[in-house]
Scaffold this motif. Structure first.
Motif, PDB file in Angstrom:
ATOM      1  N   THR A  85       0.825  -0.977   0.127  1.00  0.00           N
ATOM      2  CA  THR A  85      -0.114  -0.292  -0.056  1.00  0.00           C
ATOM      3  C   THR A  85       0.917   1.386   0.001  1.00  0.00           C
ATOM      4  OG1 THR A  85      -1.746  -1.110   1.400  1.00  0.00           O
ATOM      5  CG2 THR A  85      -1.790   0.976   1.212  1.00  0.00           C
ATOM      6  N   LEU A  86       0.701   1.905  -1.047  1.00  0.00           N
ATOM      7  CA  LEU A  86       1.681   3.417  -1.171  1.00  0.00           C
ATOM      8  C   LEU A  86       0.882   4.427  -0.261  1.00  0.00           C
ATOM      9  CD1 LEU A  86       3.808   4.759  -3.501  1.00  0.00           C
ATOM     10  CD2 LEU A  86       2.014   6.372  -2.720  1.00  0.00           C
ATOM     11  N   VAL A  87       1.583   5.024   0.584  1.00  0.00           N
ATOM     12  CA  VAL A  87       1.272   5.973   1.571  1.00  0.00           C
ATOM     13  C   VAL A  87       2.021   7.245   1.443  1.00  0.00           C
ATOM     14  CG1 VAL A  87       0.607   6.721   4.040  1.00  0.00           C
ATOM     15  CG2 VAL A  87       0.567   4.308   3.251  1.00  0.00           C
ATOM     16  N   ARG A  88       1.120   8.318   1.207  1.00  0.00           N
ATOM     17  CA  ARG A  88       1.937   9.811   1.048  1.00  0.00           C
ATOM     18  C   ARG A  88       1.081  10.971   1.486  1.00  0.00           C
ATOM     19  NH1 ARG A  88       0.381  10.675  -5.570  1.00  0.00           N
ATOM     20  NH2 ARG A  88      -1.562  10.839  -5.229  1.00  0.00           N
ATOM     21  N   ILE A  89       2.024  11.780   1.682  1.00  0.00           N
ATOM     22  CA  ILE A  89       1.122  13.350   1.993  1.00  0.00           C
ATOM     23  C   ILE A  89       0.383  13.595   0.461  1.00  0.00           C
ATOM     24  CG2 ILE A  89       1.451  15.730   2.470  1.00  0.00           C
ATOM     25  CD1 ILE A  89       3.692  14.584   4.318  1.00  0.00           C
ATOM     26  N   ALA A  90      -0.867  14.234   0.538  1.00  0.00           N
ATOM     27  CA  ALA A  90      -1.300  14.417  -0.731  1.00  0.00           C
ATOM     28  C   ALA A  90      -0.506  15.354  -1.480  1.00  0.00           C
ATOM     29  CB  ALA A  90      -2.766  14.888  -0.092  1.00  0.00           C
ATOM     30  N   VAL A  91      -0.736  15.191  -2.828  1.00  0.00           N
ATOM     31  CA  VAL A  91      -0.150  16.080  -3.793  1.00  0.00           C
ATOM     32  C   VAL A  91      -0.469  17.354  -3.316  1.00  0.00           C
ATOM     33  CG1 VAL A  91      -0.093  16.826  -6.219  1.00  0.00           C
ATOM     34  CG2 VAL A  91       0.026  14.456  -5.616  1.00  0.00           C
ATOM     35  N   GLY A  92       0.471  18.234  -3.377  1.00  0.00           N
ATOM     36  CA  GLY A  92       0.100  19.827  -3.325  1.00  0.00           C
ATOM     37  C   GLY A  92       0.226  20.066  -1.739  1.00  0.00           C
ATOM     38  N   GLY A  93       0.292  19.080  -0.709  1.00  0.00           N
ATOM     39  CA  GLY A  93      -0.014  19.201   0.790  1.00  0.00           C
ATOM     40  C   GLY A  93       1.300  19.748   1.371  1.00  0.00           C
ATOM     41  N   SER A 117       3.734  -2.365   7.806  1.00  0.00           N
ATOM     42  CA  SER A 117       4.192  -1.182   8.414  1.00  0.00           C
ATOM     43  C   SER A 117       4.943  -0.268   7.424  1.00  0.00           C
ATOM     44  CB  SER A 117       5.238  -1.323   9.454  1.00  0.00           C
ATOM     45  OG  SER A 117       6.280  -1.890   9.027  1.00  0.00           O
ATOM     46  N   PHE A 118       4.904   1.097   7.665  1.00  0.00           N
ATOM     47  CA  PHE A 118       5.647   2.276   6.717  1.00  0.00           C
ATOM     48  C   PHE A 118       5.862   3.474   7.539  1.00  0.00           C
ATOM     49  CE2 PHE A 118       1.234   3.462   7.167  1.00  0.00           C
ATOM     50  CZ  PHE A 118       1.449   4.711   7.587  1.00  0.00           C
ATOM     51  N   THR A 119       7.250   4.125   7.194  1.00  0.00           N
ATOM     52  CA  THR A 119       7.680   5.167   7.827  1.00  0.00           C
ATOM     53  C   THR A 119       7.866   6.218   6.754  1.00  0.00           C
ATOM     54  OG1 THR A 119       8.624   3.889   9.525  1.00  0.00           O
ATOM     55  CG2 THR A 119       9.614   5.911   9.336  1.00  0.00           C
ATOM     56  N   ILE A 120       7.780   7.487   7.064  1.00  0.00           N
ATOM     57  CA  ILE A 120       7.980   8.707   6.087  1.00  0.00           C
ATOM     58  C   ILE A 120       8.817   9.456   7.036  1.00  0.00           C
ATOM     59  CG2 ILE A 120       6.966  10.465   4.665  1.00  0.00           C
ATOM     60  CD1 ILE A 120       4.480   8.870   4.561  1.00  0.00           C
ATOM     61  N   GLU A 121      10.023   9.660   6.608  1.00  0.00           N
ATOM     62  CA  GLU A 121      11.083  10.627   7.260  1.00  0.00           C
ATOM     63  C   GLU A 121      11.166  11.999   6.689  1.00  0.00           C
ATOM     64  OE1 GLU A 121      14.393   7.903   7.449  1.00  0.00           O
ATOM     65  OE2 GLU A 121      13.622   7.092   9.494  1.00  0.00           O
ATOM     66  N   LYS A 122      11.882  12.824   7.611  1.00  0.00           N
ATOM     67  CA  LYS A 122      12.402  14.186   7.348  1.00  0.00           C
ATOM     68  C   LYS A 122      11.092  14.947   6.886  1.00  0.00           C
ATOM     69  CE  LYS A 122      16.824  12.528   5.982  1.00  0.00           C
ATOM     70  NZ  LYS A 122      18.026  12.807   4.770  1.00  0.00           N
ATOM     71  N   VAL A 123      10.063  14.887   7.532  1.00  0.00           N
ATOM     72  CA  VAL A 123       8.742  15.637   7.237  1.00  0.00           C
ATOM     73  C   VAL A 123       8.595  16.985   7.871  1.00  0.00           C
ATOM     74  CG1 VAL A 123       6.319  15.572   7.067  1.00  0.00           C
ATOM     75  CG2 VAL A 123       7.500  13.468   7.119  1.00  0.00           C
ATOM     76  N   PRO A 124       8.469  18.173   7.299  1.00  0.00           N
ATOM     77  CA  PRO A 124       8.573  19.411   7.823  1.00  0.00           C
ATOM     78  C   PRO A 124       7.231  19.445   9.180  1.00  0.00           C
ATOM     79  CG  PRO A 124       8.796  19.734   5.614  1.00  0.00           C
ATOM     80  CD  PRO A 124       8.458  18.220   5.857  1.00  0.00           C
ATOM     81  N   ALA A 125       7.219  20.165  10.182  1.00  0.00           N
ATOM     82  CA  ALA A 125       6.445  20.197  11.072  1.00  0.00           C
ATOM     83  C   ALA A 125       4.954  20.677  10.334  1.00  0.00           C
ATOM     84  CB  ALA A 125       6.702  20.875  12.232  1.00  0.00           C
ATOM     85  N   GLY A 126       3.851  20.299  10.827  1.00  0.00           N
ATOM     86  CA  GLY A 126       2.668  20.916  10.181  1.00  0.00           C
ATOM     87  C   GLY A 126       1.639  19.722  10.146  1.00  0.00           C
ATOM     88  N   LYS A 127       0.213  20.254   9.804  1.00  0.00           N
ATOM     89  CA  LYS A 127      -0.887  19.214   9.657  1.00  0.00           C
ATOM     90  C   LYS A 127      -0.970  18.759   8.149  1.00  0.00           C
ATOM     91  CE  LYS A 127      -3.455  21.194  13.378  1.00  0.00           C
ATOM     92  NZ  LYS A 127      -4.728  21.798  13.960  1.00  0.00           N
ATOM     93  N   TYR A 128      -1.243  17.526   7.889  1.00  0.00           N
ATOM     94  CA  TYR A 128      -1.254  16.778   6.709  1.00  0.00           C
ATOM     95  C   TYR A 128      -2.373  15.921   6.553  1.00  0.00           C
ATOM     96  CZ  TYR A 128       3.563  18.614   6.876  1.00  0.00           C
ATOM     97  OH  TYR A 128       4.678  19.410   6.892  1.00  0.00           O
ATOM     98  N   ARG A 129      -2.809  15.961   5.235  1.00  0.00           N
ATOM     99  CA  ARG A 129      -3.901  14.848   4.831  1.00  0.00           C
ATOM    100  C   ARG A 129      -2.878  13.682   4.122  1.00  0.00           C
ATOM    101  NH1 ARG A 129      -6.767  13.865  -0.170  1.00  0.00           N
ATOM    102  NH2 ARG A 129      -8.952  12.777   0.257  1.00  0.00           N
ATOM    103  N   LEU A 130      -2.973  12.775   4.619  1.00  0.00           N
ATOM    104  CA  LEU A 130      -2.358  11.319   4.026  1.00  0.00           C
ATOM    105  C   LEU A 130      -3.304  10.714   3.331  1.00  0.00           C
ATOM    106  CD1 LEU A 130      -0.431   9.914   7.344  1.00  0.00           C
ATOM    107  CD2 LEU A 130       0.276  11.337   5.377  1.00  0.00           C
TER     108      LEU A 130
END
Length: 297
Positions: free
Chosen positions: A121-129, A235-248
């Motif tokens: 399953t690919l998990v990402r912060i939404a495009v443009g997010g 499981s999955f891990t996304i690193e080096k993310v700037p602080a903030g609120k996001y839509r995954l």
């Protein structure tokens, strides 16, 4: 008046005419042909007293250049679950009759579940997010046709990142790619041939093979590098993310899209943002990949 004085007056008159005559500059036009109606004070002051610059290619208008990508130190961790009964995977019937492919009776991999955890399953912060812009990495993504399967089945790339499609099998494959219902390219690739190098700017790209219809692979293109694929344990891990609120967004090729909201923090005491995606197993197939299992066994 002496002849020398007349010559001097003539020279002065000619110089005055030369300095006083000139062609006014035409106002520059932005891309698209519309004439600019305002001029900033800063640009007027900067150009005062300077000769006209050589003409430059028009710049895109209507959108300011995106700022440089922020340096992030946050982490998103999570797991993808399947609570219902998964679709039973079998060895595709056509595989048993295909030269080379029949050597390994590999069970199909559209749905892989271990202890209720869903793989691929690919998990990402939404495009443009995520504010900012990201340059495509120099490192190329790789898709290999091995044992008559696409490996990996799914991966993420950044917009514009180069993707090398290889054929490690001792047989001919046909790389047929789609974006939605549109064919992007369709090209035969003998075993051991040079890689096919492609780039895409957006979308979910589906790879198939017209010769071996069970083969399926996916490349999910995003405008930033904040994505990951769930492993064997979900499981999955996304690193080096700037602080903030996001839509995954979580996207599975059989069960489709799920979304969640997450808040990422940074700092010495910051903990990873935790999220769980849950599929029931009854979700309709996504538009990007309908009928994958139809007629396979």
């Amino acid at each position: 008046m002496h002849r020398r004085d007349l010559a001097s007056l003539s020279a002065l008159s000619l110089a005055a005419l030369t300095l006083g005559v000139g062609c006014p500059d035409e106002p520059s036009k932005p891309a698209g042909g519309a004439v600019a109606t305002t001029t900033s004070a800063a640009s007027t002051a900067a150009s005062a007293g300077k000769p006209s610059a050589a003409p430059r290619a028009p710049e895109a208008t209507g959108q300011a250049a995106a700022p440089a990508a922020p340096e992030g130190k946050g982490t998103i961790k999570g797991v993808v679950k399947l609570t219902g009964k998964p679709v039973e995977m079998k060895v595709p019937t056509a595989r048993k009759d295909a030269p080379v492919c029949q050597d390994k009776p590999i069970v199909h991999n559209a749905v892989v579940v271990n202890d209720g955890k869903l793989k691929d399953t690919l998990v990402r912060i939404a495009v443009g997010g995520v504010p900012g812009s990201w340059k495509a990495p120099d490192a190329r993504a790789v898709i290999d046709q091995k044992d008559c399967m696409y490996e990996p089945r799914i991966q993420g790339v950044v917009s514009g990142q180069q993707v090398d499609i290889k054929n490690s099998d001792r047989t001919l494959h046909n790389v047929h790619t789609y974006k939605g219902s549109e064919t992007l390219f369709n090209q035969a690739q003998p075993g051991g041939a040079d890689p096919l190098t492609k780039t895409w700017n957006d979308g979910i790209i589906k790879l198939t093979c017209d010769i071996h219809p069970w083969m399926r692979g996916f490349v999910v293109v995003t405008d930033h590098p904040f994505f990951a694929v769930s492993g064997d344990d979900g499981s999955f891990t996304i690193e080096k993310v700037p602080a903030g609120k996001y839509r995954l967004e979580a996207w599975h090729s059989r069960y489709g899209l799920k979304t969640a909201e997450v808040t990422v923090t940074e700092g010495a005491d910051a903990k990873p943002a935790q999220v769980t995606f849950t599929y029931a197993g009854t979700e309709p197939e996504p538009a990007e990949n309908r009928d994958e299992l139809k007629g396979l066994w």
